[in-house]
Design a protein around this motif. Sequence first.
Motif, mmCIF file in Angstrom:
data_model
loop_
_atom_site.group_PDB
_atom_site.id
_atom_site.type_symbol
_atom_site.label_atom_id
_atom_site.label_comp_id
_atom_site.label_asym_id
_atom_site.label_seq_id
_atom_site.Cartn_x
_atom_site.Cartn_y
_atom_site.Cartn_z
ATOM 1 N N PRO A 177 0.813 -1.229 0.000
ATOM 2 C CA PRO A 177 0.000 0.000 0.000
ATOM 3 C C PRO A 177 0.839 1.269 0.000
ATOM 4 O O PRO A 177 0.476 2.248 -0.669
ATOM 5 C CB PRO A 177 -0.817 -0.139 1.292
ATOM 6 C CG PRO A 177 -0.994 -1.615 1.441
ATOM 7 C CD PRO A 177 0.323 -2.211 0.987
ATOM 8 N N LEU A 178 1.952 1.278 0.724
ATOM 9 C CA LEU A 178 2.817 2.465 0.721
ATOM 10 C C LEU A 178 3.844 2.410 -0.390
ATOM 11 O O LEU A 178 4.002 3.367 -1.160
ATOM 12 C CB LEU A 178 3.541 2.593 2.070
ATOM 13 C CG LEU A 178 2.771 3.172 3.244
ATOM 14 C CD1 LEU A 178 3.691 3.320 4.444
ATOM 15 C CD2 LEU A 178 2.140 4.513 2.906
ATOM 16 N N ALA A 179 4.584 1.296 -0.480
ATOM 17 C CA ALA A 179 5.730 1.233 -1.393
ATOM 18 C C ALA A 179 5.307 1.225 -2.856
ATOM 19 O O ALA A 179 5.967 1.839 -3.702
ATOM 20 C CB ALA A 179 6.568 -0.006 -1.079
ATOM 21 N N LYS A 180 4.214 0.555 -3.181
ATOM 22 C CA LYS A 180 3.797 0.435 -4.583
ATOM 23 C C LYS A 180 2.807 1.519 -4.988
ATOM 24 O O LYS A 180 2.885 2.069 -6.085
ATOM 25 C CB LYS A 180 3.183 -0.941 -4.822
ATOM 26 C CG LYS A 180 2.832 -1.203 -6.282
ATOM 27 C CD LYS A 180 2.336 -2.635 -6.476
ATOM 28 C CE LYS A 180 2.040 -2.920 -7.946
ATOM 29 N NZ LYS A 180 1.573 -4.320 -8.150
ATOM 30 N N TYR A 181 1.876 1.822 -4.084
ATOM 31 C CA TYR A 181 0.778 2.709 -4.461
ATOM 32 C C TYR A 181 0.810 4.079 -3.783
ATOM 33 O O TYR A 181 0.052 4.965 -4.185
ATOM 34 C CB TYR A 181 -0.561 2.041 -4.123
ATOM 35 C CG TYR A 181 -0.765 0.720 -4.812
ATOM 36 C CD1 TYR A 181 -0.969 0.653 -6.192
ATOM 37 C CD2 TYR A 181 -0.741 -0.475 -4.086
ATOM 38 C CE1 TYR A 181 -1.152 -0.571 -6.827
ATOM 39 C CE2 TYR A 181 -0.923 -1.701 -4.715
ATOM 40 C CZ TYR A 181 -1.126 -1.743 -6.083
ATOM 41 O OH TYR A 181 -1.305 -2.949 -6.707
ATOM 42 N N ALA A 182 1.677 4.243 -2.763
ATOM 43 C CA ALA A 182 1.638 5.469 -1.950
ATOM 44 C C ALA A 182 0.176 5.806 -1.640
ATOM 45 O O ALA A 182 -0.295 6.929 -1.850
ATOM 46 C CB ALA A 182 2.321 6.634 -2.678
ATOM 47 N N ALA A 183 -0.535 4.821 -1.132
ATOM 48 C CA ALA A 183 -1.987 4.881 -0.982
ATOM 49 C C ALA A 183 -2.420 6.144 -0.240
ATOM 50 O O ALA A 183 -2.086 6.337 0.931
ATOM 51 C CB ALA A 183 -2.485 3.645 -0.238
ATOM 52 N N PRO A 184 -3.170 7.014 -0.892
ATOM 53 C CA PRO A 184 -3.589 8.271 -0.250
ATOM 54 C C PRO A 184 -4.458 8.043 0.983
ATOM 55 O O PRO A 184 -4.421 8.824 1.926
ATOM 56 C CB PRO A 184 -4.350 9.006 -1.354
ATOM 57 C CG PRO A 184 -4.715 7.960 -2.352
ATOM 58 C CD PRO A 184 -3.631 6.948 -2.296
ATOM 59 N N GLU A 185 -5.248 6.951 0.982
ATOM 60 C CA GLU A 185 -6.080 6.675 2.144
ATOM 61 C C GLU A 185 -5.226 6.390 3.385
ATOM 62 O O GLU A 185 -5.597 6.765 4.503
ATOM 63 C CB GLU A 185 -7.037 5.505 1.874
ATOM 64 C CG GLU A 185 -6.383 4.240 1.391
ATOM 65 C CD GLU A 185 -6.314 4.145 -0.132
ATOM 66 O OE1 GLU A 185 -6.444 3.024 -0.646
ATOM 67 O OE2 GLU A 185 -6.137 5.190 -0.785
ATOM 68 N N CYS A 186 -4.066 5.745 3.192
ATOM 69 C CA CYS A 186 -3.158 5.476 4.302
ATOM 70 C C CYS A 186 -2.466 6.762 4.747
ATOM 71 O O CYS A 186 -2.374 7.048 5.951
ATOM 72 C CB CYS A 186 -2.123 4.432 3.908
ATOM 73 S SG CYS A 186 -2.816 2.799 3.546
ATOM 74 N N LEU A 187 -1.996 7.546 3.792
ATOM 75 C CA LEU A 187 -1.313 8.796 4.129
ATOM 76 C C LEU A 187 -2.272 9.768 4.811
ATOM 77 O O LEU A 187 -1.880 10.481 5.745
ATOM 78 C CB LEU A 187 -0.713 9.412 2.867
ATOM 79 C CG LEU A 187 0.357 8.559 2.170
ATOM 80 C CD1 LEU A 187 0.842 9.261 0.905
ATOM 81 C CD2 LEU A 187 1.528 8.288 3.100
ATOM 82 N N ASN A 188 -3.509 9.783 4.379
ATOM 83 C CA ASN A 188 -4.498 10.650 5.024
ATOM 84 C C ASN A 188 -4.772 10.206 6.456
ATOM 85 O O ASN A 188 -4.968 11.041 7.354
ATOM 86 C CB ASN A 188 -5.804 10.652 4.225
ATOM 87 C CG ASN A 188 -5.685 11.399 2.906
ATOM 88 O OD1 ASN A 188 -4.810 12.252 2.750
ATOM 89 N ND2 ASN A 188 -6.545 11.071 1.957
ATOM 90 N N ALA A 189 -4.805 8.902 6.677
ATOM 91 C CA ALA A 189 -5.031 8.394 8.034
ATOM 92 C C ALA A 189 -3.885 8.799 8.957
ATOM 93 O O ALA A 189 -4.093 9.227 10.094
ATOM 94 C CB ALA A 189 -5.179 6.873 8.009
ATOM 95 N N ILE A 190 -2.666 8.676 8.465
ATOM 96 C CA ILE A 190 -1.489 9.044 9.254
ATOM 97 C C ILE A 190 -1.495 10.537 9.561
ATOM 98 O O ILE A 190 -1.069 10.966 10.641
ATOM 99 C CB ILE A 190 -0.202 8.643 8.501
ATOM 100 C CG1 ILE A 190 -0.116 7.119 8.401
ATOM 101 C CG2 ILE A 190 1.042 9.206 9.183
ATOM 102 C CD1 ILE A 190 0.921 6.621 7.417
#
Length: 351
Positions: A177-190
């Motif tokens: 989720p981070l390394a391949k997609y830089a998932a915005p949903e994860c970054l927004n949660a952080i």
Amino acid sequence: MECFRIDESGYTGFDLLNADQRFQGAAAIAISEDDAERLIKQHFPKLKAPELKYRALSKRANNHPRLLGLMRDLLTDFKCVTYVCDKRFMLTLMFVDYAVEPYYYQRNIDFYADGQNYAMASMLHMAGPAILGKPQFMALMVSFQNAMKEKTVESLNGLVAAAQATNWEQIPEALGPLAKYAAPECLNAIATPGLSTDVAIIVLQSLITRMEVMADGPYQVEHDQSKNLATYNELIQRFIDHTDTARFRSTEITTLSFPLNLSSVSQVDSKQSSAVQLADVMIGAAIEAGNNLAGLRTGGLDPEKLLALYADEQFIHMLPSIDFEEQRRFRQGTQTGELIDYFATKLMGPP
């Protein structure tokens, strides 16, 4: 009214990578001042110090039988609970909660079902350094902790770069989720305001859940006036002030319901409270045992003899486990995701 005395140890705020304090925890015991004074005089009749302090007493071998005897009496005759967590594992668990889970949530996958988040965090914590590269894994955890604190574009980009620098293809379910997609949903949660890597609320949730079961009705909490406990005091007051009705199943054996039976919290000078001093003994012994069993320290009480004194419901620990089937059974049907969201929106926002 029944009163539980509590004390904490190992609190380092958001810094869960502190090298000197690997474990964090707290203990609660329902004991009167009269009983506390009686037990201290019984087990340490020649004590000359102004207060009973576990760390000072455990340094001398001739105190060990007395400390074990005191612990035996406390655990046998009084309502009490102790919680201990490995802070580095807690950081890994938070990484899964905020840097992995939102990606799956967006795809309608319940990542908390049957403790899947706990299993992944255990695997990452125990095998991550070998699979992802030890320095790269540590850099990833440092970057995550920093991003949770700073919440800036630079820190979030640094976290993605740290994930990409690992051998993430070996564990794509966790790092993809981070390394391949830089998932915005994860970054927004952080980047969510108010969220941090401070685990004080997790420690308190565990203590309060058990106190709610042990108490005969409305009860109070009393603790020392230390700087660290000032943070705990504020959080406890938030729990008390929360009057909404809600109920969450945390594990196979624990449920947390609001509003609480906990009615008030107060601070005292530990030198004036023998009962608070005994809470210090309880958490001091538990943290020392954790350090000894992990090979981080030597000396003090024999951890095996100490841990043998506890009943199952008296000791709560948050440590990694590779017994995935047992953890799946233990956490089956729990509401971890709902509880995390509830805390974030109802208890951790602005007062």
